[in-house]
Design an enzyme around this catalytic site. Structure first.
Site, mmCIF file in Angstrom:
data_model
loop_
_atom_site.group_PDB
_atom_site.id
_atom_site.type_symbol
_atom_site.label_atom_id
_atom_site.label_comp_id
_atom_site.label_asym_id
_atom_site.label_seq_id
_atom_site.Cartn_x
_atom_site.Cartn_y
_atom_site.Cartn_z
ATOM 1 N N GLY A 145 56.579 24.718 66.983
ATOM 2 C CA GLY A 145 58.019 24.475 66.882
ATOM 3 C C GLY A 145 58.596 23.909 68.163
ATOM 4 O O GLY A 145 59.441 23.003 68.130
ATOM 5 N N ASP A 162 61.925 31.048 60.963
ATOM 6 C CA ASP A 162 61.273 32.034 60.086
ATOM 7 C C ASP A 162 59.925 32.373 60.703
ATOM 8 O O ASP A 162 58.887 31.886 60.286
ATOM 9 C CB ASP A 162 61.098 31.434 58.680
ATOM 10 C CG ASP A 162 60.470 32.423 57.704
ATOM 11 O OD1 ASP A 162 60.388 33.628 58.034
ATOM 12 O OD2 ASP A 162 60.056 31.979 56.617
ATOM 13 N N SER A 163 59.982 33.206 61.729
ATOM 14 C CA SER A 163 58.814 33.447 62.563
ATOM 15 C C SER A 163 58.185 34.796 62.243
ATOM 16 O O SER A 163 58.652 35.518 61.377
ATOM 17 C CB SER A 163 59.280 33.490 64.012
ATOM 18 O OG SER A 163 60.188 34.572 64.155
ATOM 19 N N PRO A 169 52.344 37.749 68.995
ATOM 20 C CA PRO A 169 52.046 36.321 69.079
ATOM 21 C C PRO A 169 53.216 35.387 68.769
ATOM 22 O O PRO A 169 53.217 34.247 69.206
ATOM 23 C CB PRO A 169 50.926 36.118 68.046
ATOM 24 C CG PRO A 169 50.969 37.321 67.176
ATOM 25 C CD PRO A 169 51.583 38.427 67.962
HETATM 26 N N1 AG3 Z 1 58.837 36.263 58.606
HETATM 27 C C1 AG3 Z 1 59.269 37.562 59.139
HETATM 28 C C2 AG3 Z 1 58.147 38.532 59.210
HETATM 29 C C3 AG3 Z 1 58.364 39.666 60.112
HETATM 30 C C4 AG3 Z 1 57.754 40.893 59.531
HETATM 31 N N2 AG3 Z 1 57.254 41.765 60.539
HETATM 32 C C5 AG3 Z 1 56.348 42.721 60.326
HETATM 33 N N3 AG3 Z 1 55.900 42.977 59.138
HETATM 34 N N4 AG3 Z 1 55.923 43.397 61.347
HETATM 35 C C6 AG3 Z 1 58.082 36.298 57.423
HETATM 36 C C7 AG3 Z 1 57.699 34.989 56.893
HETATM 37 C C8 AG3 Z 1 58.112 34.873 55.480
HETATM 38 N N5 AG3 Z 1 58.451 33.541 55.167
#
Ligand code: AG3
Length: 294
Positions: A145, A162-163, A169
């Site tokens: 990105g 949307d990370s 990481p």
């Molecule tokens: N993006 C946010 C995920 C964060 C979840 N964290 C965790 N489970 N520790 C998700 C990508 C979906 N498009």
């Protein structure tokens, strides 16, 4: 071995040093290490397909719409006419699917670092992307990105990050340098949105995000949603803009109707209520944004 798991028929996320959430697996679909991370995808007993990256659950089929709708619709509804959209991360295509529901959108760029996430999603998560990768308005770029934004200043009406988590990481996408670049990728009047983890376990990381955005944007607004498969279930998102976001929230219902949106979690009323915060979250926000321009 499954991520943090003891048994091969469970997919587990270690959410904190003392808390794990486990999903009973019917069938493993993908278990591999890509150039960037460990990628796991399984058919689970109760939640449909679940995808995890480095042992962190990214989505389940059962509740992904809760997350994707809350990440996308407040930002796009806060803009009177969002045409060009940038998504950083989001390789599963769920965020892009929600963006493409807005008929104002002419072009959406998805910039994902790991092409193997996109490939796995295309093959195994059709219910999530629902063909959005093949929409004529979609442009997919496999790149970090931070590299992409460096060469795309002033171009986007909405930028959505949307990370993965602010810990581990995904950290590059939470630095001041990256967030400044994301701001600078916005066109005049643009709106920035990102997922910001959970205030329940990661209040310090959340405060850090708010402090950074507070330096970069005139307006910073935190809101919450419910995502059962994520740590604590209580999830934070942030909108930031030079626009008066509070005033824009009054347009949610009209724009939602005009754009013919259909959602399973988000409603315009919920979208506005989501900015009403529990006291302990208000305190995180007040402390982080104190001494910043209002
Ligand atoms: N993006 C946010 C995920 C964060 C979840 N964290 C965790 N489970 N520790 C998700 C990508 C979906 N498009």
């Amino acid at each position: 071995m499954s991520s943090g798991g003891r048994r091969d028929d469970w997919l587990s996320e270690r959410q904190t040093e003392g808390v794990e959430l486990s999903f009973r697996v019917r069938r493993w679909l993908v278990r591999k290490t890509t150039a960037y991370q460990r990628l796991e995808l399984a058919e689970t007993h109760d939640l449909g397909r679940v995808m995890a990256l480095d042992g962190r659950v990214m989505l389940s089929e059962r509740d992904e719409a809760f997350y994707h709708e809350m990440l996308v619709h407040p930002a796009l509804l806060a803009h009177p006419s969002p045409r060009r959209i940038l998504i950083v991360g989001g390789g599963d295509g769920g965020t892009m699917r929600e963006v493409l529901r807005h008929p104002t959108v002419r072009e959406v760029w998805l910039v994902e670092i790991d092409g193997e996430v996109i490939a796995a999603a295309k093959e195994h998560l059709p219910s999530v992307h629902r063909g959005s990768f093949f929409d004529p308005r979609a442009r997919v770029e496999i790149a970090p990105g931070e590299e992409f934004i460096a060469t795309h200043g002033g171009e986007f009406d909405v930028v959505i990050v949307d990370s993965t988590d602010p810990v581990g990481p995904g950290e590059a996408l939470f630095t001041e340098e990256f967030l400044r670049g994301a701001r600078d990728a916005l066109a005049e009047g643009g709106v920035f949105a990102m997922q910001a983890g959970t205030p329940f376990y990661w209040s310090e990381e959340l405060a850090q995000i708010l402090r950074t955005l507070g330096k970069l944007f005139f307006n910073v607004r935190l809101y919450l949603g419910y995502v059962p498969v994520y740590p604590s279930g209580m999830w934070a998102y942030v909108l930031a803009s030079e626009r008066d976001l509070l005033a824009e929230e009054e347009n949610f219902a009209r724009r939602y109707a005009e754009r013919g949106l259909e959602t399973v979690y988000f409603t315009p009323a919920l979208g506005r209520a989501a900015f009403v915060l529990p006291r302990f979250v208000e305190e995180i926000v007040e402390r982080a944004l104190k001494a910043q321009p209002a």
